[in-house]
Design an enzyme around this catalytic site. Structure first.
Site, PDB file in Angstrom:
ATOM      1  N   THR A   1     -10.430 -31.008  -2.492  1.00  0.00           N
ATOM      2  CA  THR A   1     -11.810 -30.771  -2.033  1.00  0.00           C
ATOM      3  C   THR A   1     -11.864 -30.587  -0.515  1.00  0.00           C
ATOM      4  OG1 THR A   1     -12.592 -32.156  -3.841  1.00  0.00           O
ATOM      5  CG2 THR A   1     -14.145 -31.744  -2.055  1.00  0.00           C
TER       6      THR A   1
ATOM      7  N   SER B   1     -16.920 -28.031  -6.025  1.00  0.00           N
ATOM      8  CA  SER B   1     -16.918 -27.519  -7.401  1.00  0.00           C
ATOM      9  C   SER B   1     -16.185 -26.185  -7.504  1.00  0.00           C
ATOM     10  CB  SER B   1     -18.357 -27.331  -7.891  1.00  0.00           C
ATOM     11  OG  SER B   1     -19.051 -28.551  -7.844  1.00  0.00           O
TER      12      SER B   1
ATOM     13  N   TRP C   1     -13.321 -36.248   1.063  1.00  0.00           N
ATOM     14  CA  TRP C   1     -13.411 -37.137  -0.102  1.00  0.00           C
ATOM     15  C   TRP C   1     -12.058 -37.412  -0.740  1.00  0.00           C
ATOM     16  CZ3 TRP C   1     -17.181 -40.203  -0.355  1.00  0.00           C
ATOM     17  CH2 TRP C   1     -18.477 -39.815   0.011  1.00  0.00           C
ATOM     18  N   ILE C   2     -11.012 -37.461   0.064  1.00  0.00           N
ATOM     19  CA  ILE C   2      -9.674 -37.604  -0.513  1.00  0.00           C
ATOM     20  C   ILE C   2      -9.312 -39.089  -0.670  1.00  0.00           C
ATOM     21  CG2 ILE C   2      -7.258 -36.913  -0.326  1.00  0.00           C
ATOM     22  CD1 ILE C   2      -9.495 -34.651  -0.706  1.00  0.00           C
TER      23      ILE C   2
ATOM     24  N   PHE D   1      -5.514 -27.653 -11.264  1.00  0.00           N
ATOM     25  CA  PHE D   1      -6.348 -27.894 -12.452  1.00  0.00           C
ATOM     26  C   PHE D   1      -5.568 -28.647 -13.536  1.00  0.00           C
ATOM     27  CE2 PHE D   1      -9.364 -24.210 -11.355  1.00  0.00           C
ATOM     28  CZ  PHE D   1     -10.293 -25.082 -10.827  1.00  0.00           C
TER      29      PHE D   1
ATOM     30  N   ASN E   1      -6.871 -32.145 -15.078  1.00  0.00           N
ATOM     31  CA  ASN E   1      -7.086 -32.396 -16.503  1.00  0.00           C
ATOM     32  C   ASN E   1      -6.519 -33.749 -16.926  1.00  0.00           C
ATOM     33  OD1 ASN E   1      -8.686 -30.322 -17.384  1.00  0.00           O
ATOM     34  ND2 ASN E   1      -6.967 -28.929 -17.735  1.00  0.00           N
TER      35      ASN E   1
ATOM     36  N   ARG F   1      -9.083 -36.213 -15.640  1.00  0.00           N
ATOM     37  CA  ARG F   1     -10.337 -36.137 -16.407  1.00  0.00           C
ATOM     38  C   ARG F   1     -10.189 -36.823 -17.758  1.00  0.00           C
ATOM     39  NH1 ARG F   1     -11.404 -29.748 -14.858  1.00  0.00           N
ATOM     40  NH2 ARG F   1     -12.381 -30.208 -12.851  1.00  0.00           N
TER      41      ARG F   1
ATOM     42  N   GLU G   1     -13.800 -34.911 -10.103  1.00  0.00           N
ATOM     43  CA  GLU G   1     -13.070 -34.313 -11.243  1.00  0.00           C
ATOM     44  C   GLU G   1     -13.966 -33.390 -12.052  1.00  0.00           C
ATOM     45  OE1 GLU G   1     -10.003 -34.970 -11.340  1.00  0.00           O
ATOM     46  OE2 GLU G   1      -9.786 -36.879 -10.314  1.00  0.00           O
TER      47      GLU G   1
ATOM     48  N   PHE H   1     -20.489 -19.629 -14.178  1.00  0.00           N
ATOM     49  CA  PHE H   1     -20.337 -20.419 -12.949  1.00  0.00           C
ATOM     50  C   PHE H   1     -21.007 -19.746 -11.749  1.00  0.00           C
ATOM     51  CE2 PHE H   1     -16.886 -21.689 -15.692  1.00  0.00           C
ATOM     52  CZ  PHE H   1     -16.916 -23.060 -15.569  1.00  0.00           C
TER      53      PHE H   1
END
Ligand SMILES: Cc1cc2nc3c(=O)[nH]c(=O)nc-3n(C[C@H](O)[C@H](O)[C@H](O)COP(=O)(O)OP(=O)(O)OC[C@H]3O[C@@H](n4cnc5c(N)ncnc54)[C@H](O)[C@@H]3O)c2cc1C
Length: 385
Positions: free
Chosen positions: A132, A138, A162-163, A236, A240, A243, A363, A383
C-alpha cells in the site's frame, strides 16, 4: 456455556482439536491477562514473538525451512484462537507468516528461502510487506514506488503507508514498479535510505504497529529481487493467504464477544431478572450465534477446499467479506448488551469492534471483495465504475 450449537467441533479431526487447544491455552496464558493494558498503551508485545514461534505459528502453513507445514484448516483454527485474544496479535502472525514469509516461500530463490525462512519461523527475524502507498491502496496498480536498474543493482524510490511491523522489521518485502512491470524486493531495513515511522495515534489495532515507509535511493543488489515474482499477481497470491486467515480469524473476535455478552447477560439483573432471560436479549444472542456459526461453517468449507487444492480467489473474498461483516456486527451487539460497561476496556467487545474496522479495510475492503464476487457472478469487472 458453548456457542457451538451446531456441533461444528465434530467436523474437526483430533489433530485439529489439539491445535485449537494449544493456541487457546497460549491466548489464555499470554494474551488475555495483558491485552487491555497493551491496547491502552498502544504497545506491541515483542516478548510474545518467541512464544508464538515456539508454538509453530510463524509461517505455520509453509512446509520446510523450519516451518510447521500445517494444513490450511489447522492454520485457520490457530488464527481464530489468536484473534479471540486480539486482532492485533493475529495481525502480527499474518504479516510475518502469510505476507512476508509467503512472499519468500512463493517467489524467492533457494538462497533467499534459506537465508530468511528459518530465522523468521523462529521469530529471530521479523518481516513486513510493503504494498500500500499513500495514493494507492485498493488499486495497487497505481503504485508509484519505482525501482530502476543501476549496473548490477536496483535503486528504489517511493513511499509506502500502513505497513505492519515495518519499524521493528529486519526485512521488508517491497513491491515496486520497474521498466518490466511490478517486481518484489527483499530490502534489509538497515539499508541506507529506508525509514519506517509508526502511524500514531490509532483508534484500532492499538496492540500492533503500522508504519509509513520512506524509500529514498535505497540500493539493493539483484540478488535481493524475488526472482519468481512477476506482475501484481505475485503480491495478490500472498494477500490471498492472509485473506484466508482473516476469514477464520475475525470470527475469533466475534466468538469472544458473544461469549462475553452471554456471560455478562447471565449475571446482570435488570428489572429484577437476569438480562439473559429477556426476550429481546435472547433475540440478539440467537442472531449472533446463528450468524457466527454460519460464517464458521463457511470458513471450514473454504479450509477443506484449500487443503484439497481447489480454492479460487472469489471464494476467499466471500469468506473474508462474510467473516468481517459477521464479526463486527456481533461485537457491536455484544457491546450494547454490556450497556455502559461495554465501553470499558475491561470487556473485549468494543476493543474487538474497533480492531475489526481495520480488518474489514485491509487485505481488500468490503467494497473490493464485493466487486470480486460481482465479477465472478457476472463476468464483468466493475472496479473502474
Ligand atoms: C491496520 C492496518 C494494517 C495494514 N497493514 C498493511 C500491510 O501490512 N501492508 C500493506 O501493504 N498494506 C497494509 N494496510 C493497508 C490496507 O491494505 C489499505 O488501507 C486498504 O487496501 C485500503 O486502501 P486505502 O486505505 O488506500 O483506501 P482506498 O483504496 O482509498 O479506499 C477508500 C474507500 O474507497 C472504497 N473503494 C475503493 N475502490 C472502490 C471501487 N472500485 N468502488 C467503490 N468503492 C471503492 C474503499 O472500499 C474504501 O471504502 C493496512 C491497513 C490498516 C488500516
Amino acid at each position: 456455556m458453548t456457542t457451538d450449537l451446531l456441533d461444528l467441533e465434530s467436523l474437526l479431526t483430533d489433530e485439529e482439536r489439539a491445535v485449537r487447544a494449544r493456541v487457546r491455552a497460549l491466548v489464555d496464558r499470554e494474551i488475555r491477562p495483558h491485552i487491555a493494558d497493551w491496547f491502552e498503551r498502544a504497545h506491541f508485545p515483542r516478548e510474545l514473538v518467541p512464544k508464538l514461534a515456539a508454538e509453530g505459528l510463524l509461517g505455520m502453513h509453509i512446509t520446510g525451512y523450519g516451518c510447521a507445514g500445517r494444513s490450511s484448516v489447522e492454520y485457520g483454527i490457530a488464527m481464530q484462537e489468536l484473534e479471540a485474544g486480539d486482532s492485533g496479535i493475529r495481525t502480527f502472525v499474518s504479516v510475518q507468516g502469510s505476507l512476508a514469509m509467503s512472499a519468500v516461500a512463493k517467489h524467492g530463490s533457494e538462497e533467499q528461502k534459506q537465508a530468511w525462512l528459518p530465522r523468521m519461523a523462529a521469530g529471530e527475524a521479523i518481516g513486513c510487506f510493503g504494498l500500500t502507498e499513500p495514493n494507492a491502496g485498493s488499486d495497487p496498480g497505481a503504485m508509484q514506488t519505482f525501482a530502476r536498474r543501476d549496473g548490477d543493482d536496483w535503486v528504489i524510490d517511493g513511499a509506502k503507508r500502513w505497513i505492519g511491523l515495518a519499524s521493528i522489521a529486519d526485512v521488508a518485502v517491497i513491491w515496486a514498479q520497474t521498466e518490466e512491470g511490478v517486481r518484489g524486493f527483499l530490502v534489509e531495513t538497515s539499508t541506507p535510505g529506508f525509514t519506517a515511522t509508526p502511524i500514531e495515534p490509532k483508534l484500532s489495532m492499538r496492540a500492533s504497529i503500522q508504519c509509513d515507509i520512506a524509500l529514498e535511493g535505497v540500493r539493493v543488489p539483484e540478488s535481493a529481487r524475488l526472482p519468481e515474482a512477476r506482475g501484481l499477481r505475485a503480491p495478490f497470491e500472498c494477500l490471498n493467504e492472509a485473506r484466508f486467515g482473516i476469514a477464520w480469524g475475525a470470527l475469533g473476535a466475534g466468538r469472544d464477544a458473544l461469549e462475553t455478552a452471554l456471560a455478562y447477560a447471565g449475571e446482570r439483573e435488570v428489572f429484577g431478572r437476569p438480562l439473559a432471560g429477556m426476550q429481546l436479549t435472547q433475540a440478539r444472542l440467537a442472531e449472533m450465534a446463528l450468524s457466527l456459526q454460519q460464517a464458521q461453517l463457511l470458513a471450514l468449507h473454504l479450509g477443506r477446499r484449500k487443503d484439497a487444492g481447489g480454492l479460487r480467489p472469489h471464494e476467499i473474498s466471500m469468506g473474508k467479506l462474510a467473516s468481517c461483516r459477521t464479526a463486527i456486527d456481533i461485537c457491536r451487539e455484544a457491546r450494547a448488551i454490556l450497556g455502559g460497561n461495554g465501553v470499558s476496556l475491561e470487556h473485549s467487545p468494543m476493543r474487538h469492534a474497533a480492531n475489526l474496522e481495520s480488518v474489514r479495510t485491509y487485505e481488500g475492503t468490503d467494497e473490493v471483495h464485493t466487486l470480486v464476487i460481482g465479477q465472478a457472478l457476472t463476468g464483468l469487472a466493475a472496479f473502474r465504475g
